[in-house]
Design a protein around this motif. Sequence first.
Motif, short mmCIF file in Angstrom:
data_model
loop_
_atom_site.label_atom_id
_atom_site.label_comp_id
_atom_site.label_asym_id
_atom_site.label_seq_id
_atom_site.Cartn_x
_atom_site.Cartn_y
_atom_site.Cartn_z
N LEU A 163 -56.43 31.72 -6.07
CA LEU A 163 -55.22 30.50 -6.29
C LEU A 163 -54.77 29.43 -5.52
O LEU A 163 -55.73 29.69 -4.17
N ALA A 164 -54.87 28.03 -5.86
CA ALA A 164 -54.38 27.36 -5.15
C ALA A 164 -52.59 27.40 -4.87
O ALA A 164 -51.97 26.95 -6.68
N CYS A 165 -51.92 27.91 -4.00
CA CYS A 165 -51.00 27.33 -3.66
C CYS A 165 -49.95 26.23 -3.68
O CYS A 165 -50.63 25.42 -2.92
N TYR A 166 -49.39 26.19 -4.78
CA TYR A 166 -49.47 24.40 -4.86
C TYR A 166 -47.49 24.74 -4.47
O TYR A 166 -46.58 25.18 -5.45
N TYR A 167 -47.14 23.94 -3.77
CA TYR A 167 -45.40 23.83 -3.33
C TYR A 167 -44.84 22.53 -3.64
O TYR A 167 -44.00 22.74 -3.81
N GLY A 168 -45.62 21.38 -4.12
CA GLY A 168 -44.73 19.64 -4.06
C GLY A 168 -44.14 19.39 -3.45
O GLY A 168 -43.47 20.32 -2.13
N GLY A 203 -62.24 25.30 -5.38
CA GLY A 203 -62.38 26.63 -5.86
C GLY A 203 -61.76 27.30 -6.17
O GLY A 203 -61.69 28.95 -7.03
N ALA A 204 -60.03 26.86 -6.29
CA ALA A 204 -58.92 27.78 -7.22
C ALA A 204 -59.34 27.77 -9.13
O ALA A 204 -60.32 27.50 -9.73
N ASP A 205 -59.68 29.42 -9.23
CA ASP A 205 -59.39 29.01 -10.86
C ASP A 205 -58.21 29.37 -11.48
O ASP A 205 -58.18 28.31 -12.35
N ALA A 206 -56.89 29.08 -11.03
CA ALA A 206 -55.74 29.11 -11.09
C ALA A 206 -55.32 28.23 -10.63
O ALA A 206 -54.82 28.56 -9.01
N ILE A 207 -53.25 27.22 -10.33
CA ILE A 207 -52.97 26.90 -9.77
C ILE A 207 -51.63 27.94 -9.73
O ILE A 207 -51.20 27.72 -10.69
N VAL A 208 -50.66 27.85 -8.34
CA VAL A 208 -49.69 28.46 -8.65
C VAL A 208 -48.42 27.46 -8.07
O VAL A 208 -48.67 26.86 -7.04
N THR A 209 -47.54 27.54 -9.05
CA THR A 209 -46.28 26.05 -8.55
C THR A 209 -44.86 27.06 -8.63
O THR A 209 -44.43 28.65 -8.89
N ALA A 210 -43.82 26.86 -7.91
CA ALA A 210 -43.17 27.26 -8.01
C ALA A 210 -41.47 26.25 -8.56
O ALA A 210 -40.02 26.63 -8.21
N CYS A 211 -42.19 25.58 -9.35
CA CYS A 211 -41.56 24.44 -9.88
C CYS A 211 -41.22 23.96 -11.10
O CYS A 211 -42.14 23.60 -11.44
N PRO A 212 -40.57 23.87 -11.96
CA PRO A 212 -40.61 23.95 -13.04
C PRO A 212 -41.40 22.12 -13.44
O PRO A 212 -41.75 22.12 -14.87
N ARG A 259 -55.39 14.39 -9.24
CA ARG A 259 -55.96 13.93 -7.68
C ARG A 259 -55.65 15.62 -7.13
O ARG A 259 -56.24 15.81 -6.48
N ILE A 260 -54.66 16.56 -7.77
CA ILE A 260 -53.80 17.66 -7.74
C ILE A 260 -55.24 18.62 -7.92
O ILE A 260 -55.59 19.53 -7.56
N LEU A 261 -55.12 19.03 -9.49
CA LEU A 261 -56.10 19.18 -10.10
C LEU A 261 -57.12 19.17 -9.20
O LEU A 261 -58.25 20.04 -9.36
N LYS A 262 -58.32 18.42 -9.94
CA LYS A 262 -59.11 18.25 -9.12
C LYS A 262 -59.71 18.39 -7.05
O LYS A 262 -60.32 19.01 -7.05
N SER A 263 -58.52 18.24 -6.53
CA SER A 263 -58.76 18.66 -5.54
C SER A 263 -59.08 20.31 -4.79
O SER A 263 -59.09 20.77 -4.61
N ALA A 264 -57.42 21.01 -6.06
CA ALA A 264 -57.51 22.68 -6.19
C ALA A 264 -58.75 23.23 -6.71
O ALA A 264 -59.40 23.82 -6.50
N LYS A 265 -59.42 22.55 -7.96
CA LYS A 265 -60.69 22.36 -8.67
C LYS A 265 -61.77 22.32 -7.02
O LYS A 265 -62.93 23.51 -7.06
N THR A 266 -61.48 21.52 -6.72
CA THR A 266 -63.13 21.10 -5.12
C THR A 266 -63.20 22.56 -4.90
O THR A 266 -63.93 23.00 -3.94
#
Lengths: 179, 159, 287, 661
Positions: free
Chosen positions: C143-148, C217-226, C208-215
């Motif tokens: 997982l890539a944890c995305y805090y925003g 090696g993340a399978d999914a991104i986890v968020t805490a904000c709608p 940019r965000i998705l690209k960075s997470a994918k690079t």
Amino acid sequence: MLDLVADDTLANQIKEICGEDVRKCYQCGKCTASCPLSFAMDIKPNQVMRMAQLGLRDVLSSSTIWICASCASCTARCPLDIRISYVMDALREIALKEDVSPKEPNIPLFHKIFCRWVGWLGKLYELGFIMEYKLRSRQLFNDIAMGIKMFLRGKLNPFPSTSPNSEVVRQLMEKTGQK
Amino acid sequence: MKENKEWIPKILALLCRWCAYAGADLAGTSRIPYPPSPRIIRFPCSARMDPYFVIKGFREGFDGVLVAGCHPGDCHYSVGNYYARRRFMLLKELLLFAGIEPERIQMRWISAAEGKKFAQVVNEMTEDIRRVGPLKLKEEALEIILKKEEVWQPLPGSE
Amino acid sequence: MKVAYFPGCSLHSTGIEFDISVREVCKALEIDLEEIEGWVCCGATSAHATNHLLSLAMPAYSLALAERMDVQDVVAPCAACFNRLKHAVVLSQQNEETYNKIKELLPIPWENKLRVRNLLDIFSNMLEEISSKVTKPLSDIKLACYYGCLLLRPPHICQFDNPENPQTMDELMKACGAQVVDWAFKTECCGANLTIPRPDLVVELTYRILKSAKTAGADAIVTACPFCHLNLDARQADIHKTKGELFNIPILYFTQILGIALGVPPKKLGLTRHLVDPFLLPALRRR
Amino acid sequence: MTRIGVFVCWCGANIARTVDVELVAQKASTLPGVVYSTSYLYMCSDPGQALIKDAIRDYNLDRVVVASCSPAMHEPTFRKAVEEGGLNPYFMEMANIREQNSWVHDDRVAATEKAFELIAATVERVKRAQPLEPLGFSVEKKALVIGGGIAGIQAALDIAEAGFKVYLVEKTPSIGGRMAQFDKTFPTLDCAMCILSPKMVDCYRHPNITILSYSEIEEVKGFVGNFEVTIRKKARSVDEKLCTGCGLCIEKCPSKAKSEFDEGVGERKAIYIPFPQAVPLVPVIDREACLWFSKGRCGLCQRVCPTKAIDYSQQDTFIKERFGTIIVATGADVFDPVVYEEYGYGRYPDVITSAQLERIIDPSGPTKGEILRPSDGKHPQSVVFIQCVGSRDEQKGYPYCSRVCCMYTAKHAFLLREHLPNVKLYIFYIDIRAFGKGYEEFVRRVQDELGANYIRGRVGRIYPEKGKLIVQGADTLLGQQVRIEADLVVLATALVPQKDVEELARKLSISTDQYGWLMEAHPKLRPAETMTKGIFIAGTCQFPKDISDSVAQASAAASKAIAILQQEWLYSEPVVARVNKNKCVGCFACKEVCPYSAIEEEALVEQTSGLEKRVAKVNEGLCQGCGNCASACRSQAIDLLGFTSEELIAQLEGLAKVERE
């Protein structure tokens, strides 16, 4: 060439609204360096601060003040502890109050419609609000596929939900002079 | 008396020469303005500030007395300010008992580097005293203080 | 533990799966969420972008309503709501004049005595308990944890985690058994509400965000904000169209991952409502 | 009957702009006891002082009041003038109408009125003044220099050359300080060690200098001329007398730790000499890293030492010495940039500090002078420097400018270009501050000839991407956000006060400023002195400065120290306590509160009754004049000369008496 007559009216207005003193800025540029949207801005954040310092009111018609997404990266990193995102808020507030014609008209329109819907219902009715925005900004067909998908997945509530205290919100808006 | 922006109270400021007095000088060197309320007397150390001087100040008609010395641990004479603190805590109790408002007697730590703080202290204290108005020593309060003065003299020795 | 619950507008609509999963997870962890009766919109973005005082008065009103309840904490899962509620609290604490102005505007008394918290904050203080309750650890997912932005910035308001290198969500995901990747865009802005008036900019930022997470090696991104969720999830189609790159990275709420780990059936966590199907992930499909 | 003269100073416009000095002088002439009163443009100038002396003669004055600046500034000047005019110097008192009046008030009427009040009160005070004679005491002809960096070394050598004994106390195992870590110095590019090392050896060989390395100040008592200092000599675990510095022990030691001298980019052994040119050339055992001390086994060094110099049982020892004067030259620390999370120092190995780069460039450093980046040991192709890390930052660092970073960064760019002809150099700066001799020229050379790209702006954040560091910054001259792919990022970190300097300052009774820098007595006129007589400061313990400024200040401090050591007798302000034996009841409350144990007991036979009583007596050699005893005396028998109750109360009453609207 700019005939420069420095004027601190704008700096004082900003201070009055949000308490931030733009005169503290020494133009290191860390805000511009940090801003994820500076690529899309006509005037960079540090230049906004500079214009505010000198009282150049053209800043109020910049695209920057509307494109700023309030992510506060600038604020978190400013070495002089100036809350630049609050300065942006204040500039938007002044621009609206003074009816400065915005370079990004859709964004203030978005905010206005948002506030109006919240004023009516006390909460945001996303579907209704977006429909009105689309109509008025004439972007009706943008994102339509996305909208349908979201609707089908139950993410766009067809019925408005209302807060019993919507009247309070309306009064707050009135008292604070919300347009 | 109601709050009066025009009225400038008269504050007796007893300052130690190493810290607070140097801080007051620094306020001057840095041109930090403050109201012309304080009348400063230079002391070698806050420990030299016999409580008698404070009482005397009120009897002579000052609206407030500011006592200021080095921060705890920074005393030029290593422990003088601790003695001063203990003395003034006791003295303040007595003065409150005699009906003098707490705004009128204040003790602060101001270092030689704190010109800004000195100006700020003067500003605050001036405002505080403006709120309570000019000193009005009641006759009976004066009597009490006069008596206290006799009682007081030996007190610092009991530290 | 009983807390006042401020769901916010998004959680009743675009972020409905966040609301659903929050309620499920809190039930499983014995956190009693009591919705603030009569709460109103926090005014996020649009209020503070146009009217400073209004932007503080609106959240303060909901907080005043919460003060009538028998609670100490107000929980706002939505990062934007958390941010605005916290603004009202902190700016009023820091400046008496601000507090008085707000108080005068409100029709009911407000003492500003409640603590505003986000769910990550609450969960990160009960990591041990959570670990002990994890029945279905997600060991086979990265997982890539995305805090925003809004959970962390401005730091003087949020007073939560490290604004440049936050770790609470990572720790929580690790407690769920998942692997987390180290990546560089965990606190970069997604463009938030610009998604409606300026979708082109949001496409740029989310790319940019998705690209960075994918690079990373993340399978999914986890968020805490709608907001973040909406932008990262719904804009992948546009990115495909304009940039020619198809990510198909599922975007999940951290409460959904936590729910799965705690043994809540995926059906009850709103996983079917995302635009990018999370069941693309083998690790989720098997459950 | 007193005959007082009042002298009101204009101080150019400094006082006269706000205070109607002529009116004040005129009003002062009406005060009871005042026979002469005048104002003058600069009272402290020669003609101003002559004016005072003439007036004393012409008007037969016996007391003088000077209304001008703070007594902290010119009290000695006017005391001397009055003495030359034939009066006891303590018959002069000052009214501070500049720092505490004209500079802080802008209402001319109020300031003028206040100035008059201050003068009137001072007149009342000076009437009660007593003639005082300065107290003389002998001088211990030995100096203590604390800190063995370039400033301490210079000061010690200057004093030793003047013929006085010096103790040079250094906290770390070797003298040399920061300068020893440098490869070259700006702007001349002298090899730092080539100019420092001879000075270190001079110190070691000088018959007048005693080096106490690996030692710290434990306690300081006394005062100018007679400081009594306890020095803790930390256990080195190696006998300095037996050790020959052969280095066999270091060679055999199996345990390693990060090298402080190499700023953590290199390693050293548990028994180590910080650098090859160390003075003294004696190793020290780091007891935390040593296997013998941590695990109780090994002992290799002891076995191989040919002179049996290794001594595990060594304990800290204490040396007590008397000194006439003390110079503090403890230096500065380097800011820890880990708080700049956006730069990722500590997370990304190729983000380093300038101090670390200094070691990487140094031929005697961990990479033998080859420029290799920490992560993979490769030559960097693109290097980004960031200025003002921790400086000019109110949020995460310090508001001040650290003064040296612009220059050392230019030097680093220069040296990198020398080593790597094709490297791309980018320097993010806010302002270039190159004010020294040859400095601007040097920076220009780095820009023009060496092709370093100076970018006006700061960096927002740094993140790794595909083995590179992406530096996201701003070029405010372009008005653009810029992105640079870097192999190495160097943070020009601020200089900050030493962590333990506050504790040392407390021991020495000297003050620190708001950041923790040691305070000079006057920023312009007494830059090497402290407010405490006999204690001087030099180098970066006072504020960031470069080597040339440090050396200049060190020599200034040394000459001030020598001026004291040359005196047979020193005279001090006679502000000491005095006992009125008739009034003293012998309760000795004064003795209890005296911080200096200056109160003694004395037997006295009362003349009338013939009874013997015990009374207090002040040892004037010990008394420092705080006046605590006077405040504690129940029978008002003890008073402080120069600050007697009578004088102070006269001043207080004087301040109150003046009628106000």
